[in-house]
Design an enzyme around this catalytic site. Sequence first.
Site, short mmCIF file in Angstrom:
data_model
loop_
_atom_site.label_atom_id
_atom_site.label_comp_id
_atom_site.label_asym_id
_atom_site.label_seq_id
_atom_site.Cartn_x
_atom_site.Cartn_y
_atom_site.Cartn_z
NE ARG A 69 -8.40 8.49 -2.87
CZ ARG A 69 -7.03 8.99 -2.75
NH1 ARG A 69 -6.43 9.48 -3.57
NH2 ARG A 69 -6.72 8.52 -1.38
NE ARG A 97 -3.86 8.89 3.66
CZ ARG A 97 -4.67 8.65 2.63
NH1 ARG A 97 -5.68 8.20 2.85
NH2 ARG A 97 -4.36 9.07 1.51
CE LYS A 103 0.40 13.72 -2.71
NZ LYS A 103 -0.63 13.68 -1.67
NE ARG A 136 3.76 10.42 2.25
CZ ARG A 136 2.58 10.20 1.01
NH1 ARG A 136 3.18 9.91 -0.04
NH2 ARG A 136 1.46 10.27 1.30
NE ARG A 185 -5.28 5.27 -1.19
CZ ARG A 185 -4.49 5.96 -1.41
NH1 ARG A 185 -4.23 6.64 -2.53
NH2 ARG A 185 -3.92 6.70 -0.56
P1 AP5 Z 1 -6.24 12.62 -5.52
O1 AP5 Z 1 -5.59 13.08 -6.78
O2 AP5 Z 1 -6.19 11.12 -5.50
O3 AP5 Z 1 -5.23 13.05 -4.35
P2 AP5 Z 1 -3.80 12.73 -3.89
O4 AP5 Z 1 -3.27 14.07 -3.56
O5 AP5 Z 1 -3.01 11.96 -4.95
O6 AP5 Z 1 -4.19 11.82 -2.67
P3 AP5 Z 1 -3.48 10.48 -2.11
O7 AP5 Z 1 -4.46 9.84 -1.04
O8 AP5 Z 1 -3.10 9.51 -3.12
O9 AP5 Z 1 -2.24 11.14 -1.56
P4 AP5 Z 1 -1.23 10.51 -0.36
O10 AP5 Z 1 -0.21 11.30 -0.32
O11 AP5 Z 1 -1.97 10.39 1.06
O12 AP5 Z 1 -1.35 8.90 -0.81
P5 AP5 Z 1 -0.29 7.85 -1.13
O13 AP5 Z 1 -0.91 6.94 -2.18
O14 AP5 Z 1 0.85 8.94 -1.96
O15 AP5 Z 1 -7.50 13.04 -5.22
C1 AP5 Z 1 -8.38 12.87 -4.32
C2 AP5 Z 1 -10.01 13.05 -4.43
O16 AP5 Z 1 -10.27 14.28 -4.78
C3 AP5 Z 1 -10.28 12.16 -5.54
O17 AP5 Z 1 -11.43 11.57 -5.52
C4 AP5 Z 1 -10.13 13.14 -6.77
O18 AP5 Z 1 -11.32 12.87 -7.63
C5 AP5 Z 1 -10.68 14.41 -5.95
N1 AP5 Z 1 -10.01 15.83 -6.49
C6 AP5 Z 1 -8.80 15.93 -7.03
N2 AP5 Z 1 -8.71 17.02 -7.40
C7 AP5 Z 1 -9.51 17.90 -7.36
C8 AP5 Z 1 -10.20 19.03 -7.18
N3 AP5 Z 1 -9.28 20.09 -7.58
N4 AP5 Z 1 -11.30 19.53 -6.84
C9 AP5 Z 1 -12.09 18.66 -6.43
N5 AP5 Z 1 -11.79 17.33 -6.37
C10 AP5 Z 1 -10.58 16.79 -6.71
O19 AP5 Z 1 0.21 7.36 -0.01
C11 AP5 Z 1 -0.28 6.15 0.60
C12 AP5 Z 1 0.38 5.74 1.80
O20 AP5 Z 1 1.75 5.06 1.14
C13 AP5 Z 1 1.10 6.83 2.79
O21 AP5 Z 1 -0.01 6.89 3.95
C14 AP5 Z 1 2.24 6.08 3.42
O22 AP5 Z 1 1.91 4.83 4.33
C15 AP5 Z 1 2.97 5.17 2.16
N6 AP5 Z 1 3.96 6.16 1.37
C16 AP5 Z 1 3.83 6.48 0.14
N7 AP5 Z 1 4.76 7.32 -0.26
C17 AP5 Z 1 5.72 7.15 0.82
C18 AP5 Z 1 6.88 8.05 1.20
N8 AP5 Z 1 7.48 8.75 0.41
N9 AP5 Z 1 7.51 7.67 2.58
C19 AP5 Z 1 6.73 6.98 3.27
N10 AP5 Z 1 5.74 6.48 3.17
C20 AP5 Z 1 4.90 6.60 2.02
#
Ligand code: AP5
Length: 215
Positions: free
Chosen positions: A128, A172, A14, A89, A161
């Site tokens: 990552r 997660r 994402k 979410r 992270r």
């Molecule tokens: P990356 O693009 O970083 O993946 P992502 O989907 O953004 O993963 P996140 O871990 O950021 O998502 P998340 O939803 O768990 O975390 P968030 O920060 O939102 O890619 C991942 C890796 O793969 C990278 O190394 C990249 O280079 C590689 N890659 C990407 N695309 C690729 C491809 N096509 N092929 C190969 N490799 C690839 O949330 C964190 C925490 O915040 C949550 O756990 C929660 O506690 C809190 N939080 C956030 N939003 C909310 C909400 N709305 N409600 C409640 N709690 C929330």
Amino acid sequence: MRIIVLLGPPGAGKGTQAVRISHKYGIPHISTGDIFRSNVKEGTPLGRKAEEYMNQGHLVPDELVCELVEDRVSKDDCQNGFLLDGFPRTLFQARHFDDYLERSGRELTVVLDMQVGQEVLIPRMAGRRVCKNCGKTYHVKTMPPKQEGVCDVCGGEIYQRIDDTEATVRNRFKVYMEQTHPLTEYYRNAGKLVTLDGALAPDVVFGQITDLLGD
Ligand code: AP5
Ligand code: ZN
């Protein structure tokens, strides 16, 4: 006006696609995860409340999230559209956001659902790394920076992270399946859902997105 939601499990890509979409279409990239992480770093009251949930891979309570997002998307830079990464979410957040859009006379353009299996996600997350300064994402094996530990874009320091350990990633993913995955049904019923194969290469995924969104 484009209002886009990116849905998908942790590590689906994402954040990776959000940076590209935001750049191409000139709309702000709003990542609730990034907003929480910067509050944790600065030690704000919101950061102190969110930190424990995040470190364990649990969701931050809905009431802390909804108001935050509403405030952000009400700002001037969002008047011509915006991109949400990591929100909504839960069904509660999705309904709350729909009410907000209706009240503000705006309509959701599309929900891009990036699907990837758990067996692909675990190694992705373990490898990552993220730039502390600009947030650009790298992967130690598949997308390393040119110089180890240094961001290609801004020269910032690259770090791992706290919630990217294997045990936390598994948790997660479980939380995603239980609380977020039901949103695919919700948005399919609303006629907004487009499913993408997030296991494909980043350029291929981005090509599919631009085919869909146009120029
Ligand atoms: P990356 O693009 O970083 O993946 P992502 O989907 O953004 O993963 P996140 O871990 O950021 O998502 P998340 O939803 O768990 O975390 P968030 O920060 O939102 O890619 C991942 C890796 O793969 C990278 O190394 C990249 O280079 C590689 N890659 C990407 N695309 C690729 C491809 N096509 N092929 C190969 N490799 C690839 O949330 C964190 C925490 O915040 C949550 O756990 C929660 O506690 C809190 N939080 C956030 N939003 C909310 C909400 N709305 N409600 C409640 N709690 C929330
Ligand atoms: Zn950087």
